[in-house]
Scaffold this active site. Structure first.
Site, PDB file in Angstrom:
ATOM      1  N   GLY A  33      20.123  23.497  47.879  1.00  0.00           N
ATOM      2  CA  GLY A  33      19.390  22.058  47.802  1.00  0.00           C
ATOM      3  C   GLY A  33      20.645  21.102  47.161  1.00  0.00           C
ATOM      4  O   GLY A  33      20.423  19.651  47.917  1.00  0.00           O
ATOM      5  N   GLN A 118      19.319  24.891  37.833  1.00  0.00           N
ATOM      6  CA  GLN A 118      20.713  24.898  37.940  1.00  0.00           C
ATOM      7  C   GLN A 118      21.608  23.642  37.470  1.00  0.00           C
ATOM      8  O   GLN A 118      22.866  23.544  37.804  1.00  0.00           O
ATOM      9  CB  GLN A 118      21.178  24.879  39.463  1.00  0.00           C
ATOM     10  CG  GLN A 118      20.608  26.077  40.127  1.00  0.00           C
ATOM     11  CD  GLN A 118      20.902  26.426  41.401  1.00  0.00           C
ATOM     12  OE1 GLN A 118      21.167  25.652  42.159  1.00  0.00           O
ATOM     13  NE2 GLN A 118      20.512  27.705  41.971  1.00  0.00           N
ATOM     14  N   ARG A 263      65.803  45.803  46.862  1.00  0.00           N
ATOM     15  CA  ARG A 263      65.456  44.827  45.944  1.00  0.00           C
ATOM     16  C   ARG A 263      65.813  45.270  44.519  1.00  0.00           C
ATOM     17  O   ARG A 263      66.518  44.157  43.904  1.00  0.00           O
ATOM     18  CB  ARG A 263      63.819  44.742  45.862  1.00  0.00           C
ATOM     19  CG  ARG A 263      63.248  43.609  45.107  1.00  0.00           C
ATOM     20  CD  ARG A 263      61.653  43.743  45.298  1.00  0.00           C
ATOM     21  NE  ARG A 263      61.470  43.529  46.582  1.00  0.00           N
ATOM     22  CZ  ARG A 263      60.941  42.213  46.967  1.00  0.00           C
ATOM     23  NH1 ARG A 263      61.207  41.070  46.268  1.00  0.00           N
ATOM     24  NH2 ARG A 263      60.846  42.108  48.385  1.00  0.00           N
ATOM     25  N   GLY A 419      46.538  39.296  41.463  1.00  0.00           N
ATOM     26  CA  GLY A 419      45.872  40.500  41.701  1.00  0.00           C
ATOM     27  C   GLY A 419      44.381  40.681  42.156  1.00  0.00           C
ATOM     28  O   GLY A 419      43.942  41.539  41.870  1.00  0.00           O
ATOM     29  N   GLY A 447      38.209  50.115  47.882  1.00  0.00           N
ATOM     30  CA  GLY A 447      37.637  49.379  47.002  1.00  0.00           C
ATOM     31  C   GLY A 447      37.632  48.147  46.858  1.00  0.00           C
ATOM     32  O   GLY A 447      36.689  47.423  46.694  1.00  0.00           O
ATOM     33  N   ALA A 448      38.725  47.525  47.409  1.00  0.00           N
ATOM     34  CA  ALA A 448      38.998  46.116  47.673  1.00  0.00           C
ATOM     35  C   ALA A 448      37.771  45.568  48.767  1.00  0.00           C
ATOM     36  O   ALA A 448      37.211  44.622  48.610  1.00  0.00           O
ATOM     37  CB  ALA A 448      40.342  45.734  48.047  1.00  0.00           C
ATOM     38  N   GLU A 479      44.206  53.854  39.212  1.00  0.00           N
ATOM     39  CA  GLU A 479      43.747  54.105  37.939  1.00  0.00           C
ATOM     40  C   GLU A 479      43.568  55.440  37.784  1.00  0.00           C
ATOM     41  O   GLU A 479      43.379  55.990  36.819  1.00  0.00           O
ATOM     42  CB  GLU A 479      42.515  53.414  37.898  1.00  0.00           C
ATOM     43  CG  GLU A 479      42.656  51.780  37.548  1.00  0.00           C
ATOM     44  CD  GLU A 479      43.121  51.085  38.662  1.00  0.00           C
ATOM     45  OE1 GLU A 479      43.753  49.962  38.764  1.00  0.00           O
ATOM     46  OE2 GLU A 479      42.898  51.449  39.958  1.00  0.00           O
TER      47      GLU A 479
END
Length: 578
Positions: A33, A118, A263, A419, A447-448, A479
């Site tokens: 709204g 709000q 690299r 990240g 997971g992402a 992890e």
């Protein structure tokens, strides 16, 4: 009082007219709204509203749109939780320096600070994450504030680009604005400012670069749009080149300067480093002499912050990167570079050998002890199937590491240096809408994917034909490995092998679950055929959680004290000890 119609003279109408005049053809939004006056006037002006399922996704999509089009991305979210939900997207755009304008609303002025629905001071929340944050209470100031917010978002005249935020009380949006204050110059299209380099800075940079024996160029955000000029510089100088996720695809992989697979060693061997629109953040070891040795730096950027973070340049050029790169080549003229051609050739050959070996090993990567395929088998199958001009969005933690190394792309997006995993599907939807006719593939970990999985509904409703490939290993794999190796116990980092394909089918996508590597090729072909027919598609591919990515091996998960990676951390400690 009944809800009034929003007139063509209202502040909300002025917002819509301003955006249209500045070339905005779509806004990513979730309704409410407090923003409905703008919502309806945007529609009246013919600006497409891409309505999403979560406010984070709206900002992610605006971010991706800006990255891919080179223009402004616009998101609109409602008050209170709409803004707080959006804050992760705003933070990611802030760190990525993406030009995004976020619009919202607040309760009517008469209800401020009285406990209205709000009623929150949004600007206090978002100010640290934006280049500009204002509540616009006076209807007659709407145009001026929009103009300033867009200029700040775009980083005009040397400012750092990034998100800008404006909100408006609802009664302000409904109020009429006198024609006299609707200044025509504020409603006119505006060309992007280009910063010209100073001749003295160009001279200093040319002397350093053309005298270097082992020059290395590293590009970032600011190099986007300067691909041809960057390639010409590499050709003229004979320098080696490393891209980053911010600029991947600017230089063709077959260019003789590209040495991505080398690299670590090339960063240590170079004697002059040219950064183009790139911060020396954790991904570049903060520019530390422990990693870069005695190299001197030349820095080019269109915002001052990218000239001086962590390491100052022996030469610094504050200019639009395309302009600066062209000026370097022109100023050098016929001067022969001092580059050690044998060194450059040797590094390139080692890069090519290592890259070829990687591709071969990816195709033959063995299954895990659980019988599930290695993630590299999935990456290899995608490499073979995707067209050269595909837009690749890589997302995740562990799987991002595999995709970043093994999946080439001429246009590439990922979570960036914040990240911020979970951007994949929203980025992909925005890419599909912004670049019709190009294949868009989101390569994401499970997971992402879960963060914004509901945006497959947005893809279906808005007919965004993209392919989402979920590497489903049932875990937060980096992890899990860190917990196993460091702590000897896994706590709260395992997921289930959820049926993401079943979910996608429920929303109308072409979807398949793939459990064997032998089935990958046909499944990818069917999915790409569906995308070519205008349908979004999802492949849920089961992969082993026992495969160790480069990031899992690097020490990234356990967060070393001085540097992001374990090897760099050890080098930093040794350097500091002298």
């Amino acid at each position: 009082m009944t809800n009034p119609q929003i007139s063509e003279r209202s502040a909300a109408a002025l917002v819509a007219r301003f955006l249209k005049a500045r070339g905005v053809d779509r806004v990513f939004a979730l309704c409410g709204g407090h923003i409905m006056p703008m919502w309806m006037r945007l529609d009246a002006e013919g600006i497409r509203i891409v309505d999403v399922r979560d406010e984070r996704a709206a900002v992610y999509m605006a971010h991706a749109h800006a990255e891919l089009t080179g223009g402004l991305g616009v998101a609109m979210v409602t008050a209170g939780p709409g803004v707080t939900n959006a804050m992760t997207g705003i933070a990611n755009a802030y760190v990525a320096r993406a030009p995004v304008l976020v619009l919202s609303g607040t309760p009517p002025r008469a209800q401020e600070n009285r406990g209205a629905l709000q009623d929150m001071v949004h600007t206090d929340f978002v100010r640290p994450l934006t280049r500009y944050a204002r509540t616009v209470r006076e209807p007659e100031l709407v145009l001026q504030e929009l103009d300033e917010a867009v200029a700040r978002a775009l980083g005009e005249a040397g400012g750092e680009p990034g998100p800008a935020y404006l909100d408006f009380p609802v009664d302000t949006l409904r109020a009429d604005v006198p024609a006299a204050v609707q200044l025509p110059e504020l409603l006119a299209p505006k060309p992007r400012h280009r910063l010209r380099p100073e001749p003295e800075a160009i001279d200093a940079a040319v002397e350093l670069l053309w005298s270097a024996k082992r020059p290395l160029v590293i590009s970032g955000r600011g190099a986007k749009g300067a691909g041809p000029q960057l390639t010409r510089l590499l050709d003229a100088l004979g320098a080696l080149y490393l891209d980053t996720g911010e600029s991947r695809g600017l230089v063709a992989e077959d260019h003789p300067g590209v040495v991505a697979a080398m690299r670590g060693s090339v960063m240590a061997e170079a004697d002059v480093i040219l950064t183009v629109g790139r911060r020396l953040d954790f991904q570049l070891a903060y520019g530390s002499p422990a990693v870069f040795g005695a190299a001197r730096f030349v820095r080019i950027a269109d915002c001052a912050a990218e000239l001086r973070d962590n390491r100052r340049g022996a030469a610094e050029i504050l200019a639009t990167p395309a302009e600066a790169l062209a000026a370097l080549v022109e100023r050098a003229g016929d001067r022969p570079p001092a580059v050690d051609r044998d060194w450059a050739r040797s590094v390139r050959e080692k890069h090519q050998a290592r890259a070829d070996k990687l591709v071969a090993s990816m195709r033959q990567a063995p299954d895990g002890p659980d019988g599930l395929m290695h993630p590299n088998r999935l990456i290899a199958a995608l490499r073979e199937a995707l067209p050269a001009d595909a837009i690749v969005v890589a997302d995740g933690g562990d799987f991002l590491s595999f995709a970043r190394v093994g999946l080439p792309a001429s246009t590439y997006l990922d979570p960036g240096s914040l990240g911020c995993i979970g951007v994949g599907t929203p980025f992909g939807v925005a890419a599909s809408l912004a670049c019709p006719g190009r294949t868009v593939v989101v390569a994401t970990g499970d997971g992402a994917f879960g963060f914004n999985a509901m945006e497959i509904d947005t893809a279906a409703r808005h007919h965004a034909p993209l392919l989402i490939v979920v590497a489903n290993n049932g875990s937060w794999a980096i992890e899990v490995r860190d917990q196993q190796e460091t702590h000897g116990k896994v706590v709260g980092t395992r997921l289930q092998f959820a049926d993401h394909a079943g979910m996608a089918r429920a929303f109308g996508l072409h979807a398949e679950r793939v459990m064997q590597a032998a089935d990958l090729g046909p499944a990818i072909a069917r999915a790409l055929a569906a995308v070519a027919d205008g349908q979004a598609a999802l492949l849920d591919v089961l992969v082993t959680p026992d495969a160790a990515s480069s990031d899992a091996k690097s020490g990234l998960a356990w967060v070393p004290d001085l540097q992001a990676l374990g090897a760099w951390d050890e080098a930093e400690r040794a350097w500091r000890r002298g």
